[in-house]
Design a protein around this motif. Structure first.
Motif, PDB file in Angstrom:
ATOM      1  N   PHE A  20      32.716  42.211  48.024  1.00 40.88           N
ATOM      2  CA  PHE A  20      32.567  42.624  46.632  1.00 40.88           C
ATOM      3  C   PHE A  20      31.187  43.234  46.382  1.00 40.88           C
ATOM      4  CE2 PHE A  20      36.406  40.269  45.780  1.00 40.88           C
ATOM      5  CZ  PHE A  20      36.924  40.902  44.655  1.00 40.88           C
ATOM      6  N   SER A  24      30.709  47.009  45.197  1.00 40.21           N
ATOM      7  CA  SER A  24      30.046  47.285  43.928  1.00 40.21           C
ATOM      8  C   SER A  24      28.915  48.280  44.095  1.00 40.21           C
ATOM      9  CB  SER A  24      29.513  45.975  43.323  1.00 40.21           C
ATOM     10  OG  SER A  24      30.567  45.098  43.023  1.00 40.21           O
ATOM     11  N   THR A  27      30.418  51.660  44.579  1.00 40.52           N
ATOM     12  CA  THR A  27      30.957  52.175  43.317  1.00 40.52           C
ATOM     13  C   THR A  27      29.840  52.696  42.421  1.00 40.52           C
ATOM     14  OG1 THR A  27      32.803  50.604  43.404  1.00 40.52           O
ATOM     15  CG2 THR A  27      32.312  51.579  41.270  1.00 40.52           C
ATOM     16  N   LEU A  28      28.748  51.940  42.344  1.00 39.13           N
ATOM     17  CA  LEU A  28      27.617  52.369  41.517  1.00 39.13           C
ATOM     18  C   LEU A  28      26.984  53.658  42.042  1.00 39.13           C
ATOM     19  CD1 LEU A  28      25.992  48.877  40.885  1.00 39.13           C
ATOM     20  CD2 LEU A  28      27.025  50.347  39.155  1.00 39.13           C
ATOM     21  N   ILE A 388      27.681  42.863  41.004  1.00 35.16           N
ATOM     22  CA  ILE A 388      29.149  42.917  41.029  1.00 35.16           C
ATOM     23  C   ILE A 388      29.703  43.202  39.632  1.00 35.16           C
ATOM     24  CG2 ILE A 388      31.248  41.582  41.467  1.00 35.16           C
ATOM     25  CD1 ILE A 388      29.693  40.102  43.673  1.00 35.16           C
ATOM     26  N   GLY A 391      29.200  46.777  39.015  1.00 35.37           N
ATOM     27  CA  GLY A 391      30.145  47.539  39.826  1.00 35.37           C
ATOM     28  C   GLY A 391      31.514  47.612  39.173  1.00 35.37           C
ATOM     29  N   PHE A 392      31.983  46.476  38.627  1.00 37.93           N
ATOM     30  CA  PHE A 392      33.255  46.465  37.904  1.00 37.93           C
ATOM     31  C   PHE A 392      33.178  47.371  36.677  1.00 37.93           C
ATOM     32  CE2 PHE A 392      34.838  42.747  40.220  1.00 37.93           C
ATOM     33  CZ  PHE A 392      36.201  43.006  40.216  1.00 37.93           C
ATOM     34  N   LEU A 395      33.455  50.881  37.753  1.00 38.77           N
ATOM     35  CA  LEU A 395      34.796  51.179  38.254  1.00 38.77           C
ATOM     36  C   LEU A 395      35.766  51.473  37.114  1.00 38.77           C
ATOM     37  CD1 LEU A 395      36.655  51.325  40.761  1.00 38.77           C
ATOM     38  CD2 LEU A 395      37.156  48.878  40.381  1.00 38.77           C
ATOM     39  N   ILE A 487      33.865  36.244  37.830  1.00 31.78           N
ATOM     40  CA  ILE A 487      33.227  36.600  39.102  1.00 31.78           C
ATOM     41  C   ILE A 487      32.465  35.403  39.662  1.00 31.78           C
ATOM     42  CG2 ILE A 487      31.374  38.008  40.112  1.00 31.78           C
ATOM     43  CD1 ILE A 487      32.285  40.275  38.237  1.00 31.78           C
TER      44      ILE A 487
END
Length: 507
Positions: A20, A24, A27-28, A388, A391-392, A395, A487
């Motif tokens: 994760f 993350s 993704t960032l 994290i 990151g979510f 996303l 999380i």
């Protein structure tokens, strides 16, 4: 020792955390964070309904307005109900008054759409089944194709049979059941063949709107407010068009609902009439539509002096047709710009607050346990948790505003409490044989996670109430808090427990 380290690194809870965390960060890197209006800047508009409405109607207003603004191509929009009469609209990354005024126009367009021919309404917005993408031509003319219902098409076919060139009118929010007080030149234009397309023998625009919408029109000739009020008996409102504005105050003193329309500089009588009536057209009826056969695919066309104006006009028609009618009229009563520069300051302050929180966590935990083997993992786990969560957010393109950032910090604070519970349970065990020590660790971890899950459940329940039943900034706070807690209990807390057992020699 190497075997224990290898076993730790291959532990599924640690691998889950790493997975994760890496995901993350990726993704960032690939999908930057998006920020709300209080950070990225934008405009906030306060709209008020014509009268108080119930919660069900307000929900329809918010949903329809959200779709309408989304169809306009805007991003980062929030539409929030405030009580039973106020709607707050926030649009990020809007910096010019021209952009804000376009949004204001869309909000105030109720979207009650009428199609009228020879004084007969043959269709409304409910008869619009499909709206195609609008087109802008090189000569700044534009068109919006759409499909009407079979019943509306059949009704129109009967009305239009044998009448080529007659005017077809489209209206958005005409002043239904009202009295218009206009200058004499405007009255003459409405009562002439100026709006008759290619059929001077057709009823005039004045005759058409009187029959279709019960709109009465009088030429202003120095009538008193009392005389106008008498003429307006039985009408919903009086619309004063380019006449002395003091009449508005006098009529309002008589409890008459009044709307005042001023003539813009350089605005012609024709343009003023179009604005007041919400008129699109008239469109000359083509011969192909006069044979008595129903045709469902039609289009609205228009022209503008420049491409920007054409884009704005076509976009407005498209969005109102696309999103449907609002159940109640909205008027924008306030508008405020938020500077992106001020937002950058908020972003910097939030970053400093987050770093300060992590440093504070490290120092407090260190001075409490006097052990770097505890302080470093606790602070590191909090940092991982924040990454994290971000990151979510990246996303799902969640707009981070200041309350959302506060929710992240609150979730991290809750996480530190839970890590302290785990640490205290690990340090409180008896040291005996390896088997009994392992059994004791399992029991203590069970007690710790019972407390953690109970705490998480109550937090999620409380935040869910805010998320469902409250509006505005509380939603951002509630969402990020819930996300952080989930999380924590599912990813970071189990991983911390394994790391702490390894470092404290309890594994």
């Amino acid at each position: 020792m190497k075997r224990k380290t290898k076993r730790l690194l291959l532990n599924w809870k640690i691998l889950l955390l790493i997975l994760f965390l890496v995901g993350s960060i990726a993704t960032l890197a690939l999908r930057p964070l998006t920020y709300g209006i209080d950070i990225s800047g934008g405009v906030a508009l306060v709209a008020q309904t014509e009268h108080p409405v119930d919660s069900k109607t307000m929900s329809v207003v918010v949903d329809s307005l959200q779709r309408r603004l989304n169809n306009l191509g805007l991003r980062d929009i929030t539409v929030e109900a405030q009580g039973n009469q106020i709607v707050l609209v926030k649009v990020a990354n809007i910096s010019t008054e021209e952009q804000a005024n376009q949004i204001k126009t869309v909000i105030e367009s109720q979207g009650v759409f009428y199609m009228e021919f020879s004084g007969v309404i043959f269709g409304t917005g409910k008869d619009v089944e499909y709206v195609g993408v609008y087109k802008i031509n090189s000569d700044n003319s534009w068109s919006v194709p759409f499909r009407i219902s079979k019943s509306a098409a059949e009704k129109f076919a009967k009305l239009a049979k044998g009448k080529p060139g007659w005017p077809v009118d489209m209206f958005l929010d005409p002043p239904v059941n009202s009295l218009l007080v206009v200058p004499e030149s405007v009255y003459k234009a409405m009562n002439s063949s100026e709006f008759n397309a290619r059929a001077p023998e057709a009823p005039t625009l004045l005759e058409r709107i009187t029959k279709a919408f019960n709109i009465s029109v009088v030429a202003y000739a120095n009538q008193s407010a009392g005389e106008i009020a008498k003429l307006a008996e039985g009408k919903d409102k009086v619309v004063l068009v380019d006449v002395p504005q003091e009449l508005q105050t006098e009529l309002e003193g008589m409890n008459v609902t009044v709307r005042y329309v001023a003539r813009a500089q350089g605005e012609s009588d024709h343009q003023l009439i179009v604005q007041v009536l919400g008129l699109y057209g008239p469109y000359s009826l083509g011969e192909g539509l006069t044979v008595g056969e129903a045709q469902q695919d039609v289009q609205i066309t228009g022209s503008a002096p420049d491409r920007l104006s054409a884009e704005q006009e076509a976009s407005k028609v498209y969005t109102v047709l696309k999103s449907g009618s609002l159940p109640v009229k909205l008027n924008v009563v306030g508008m405020q710009f938020i500077s992106p520069r001020l937002g950058e300051g908020f972003k910097t302050q939030a970053l400093y607050a987050g770093i300060g929180a992590l440093i504070a966590v490290f120092l407090i935990v260190y001075f409490h346990y006097r052990n770097l083997k505890i302080a470093v993992p606790v602070a590191s786990t909090s940092l991982f948790e924040a990454i994290i969560i971000l990151g979510f957010a990246a996303l799902i393109q969640w707009n981070l505003d200041l309350p959302s950032i506060a929710g992240i910090i609150a979730a991290i604070g809750t996480g530190v409490d839970q890590q302290v519970v785990i640490t205290d349970e690990l340090l409180g065990g008896e040291r005996s044989t390896r088997v009994s020590r392992r059994s004791s660790v399992l029991r203590r971890m069970g007690r710790a996670f019972f407390v953690i899950f109970a705490s998480a459940a109550t937090t999620i329940a409380a935040m869910s109430f805010l998320l469902v039943y409250f509006v505005g900034t509380l939603k951002g706070f509630a969402f990020t808090t819930i996300l952080g807690v989930l999380i924590g209990v599912l990813i970071t807390r189990p991983a911390y427990a394994e790391i702490a057992k390894y470092l404290l020699g309890e594994d």
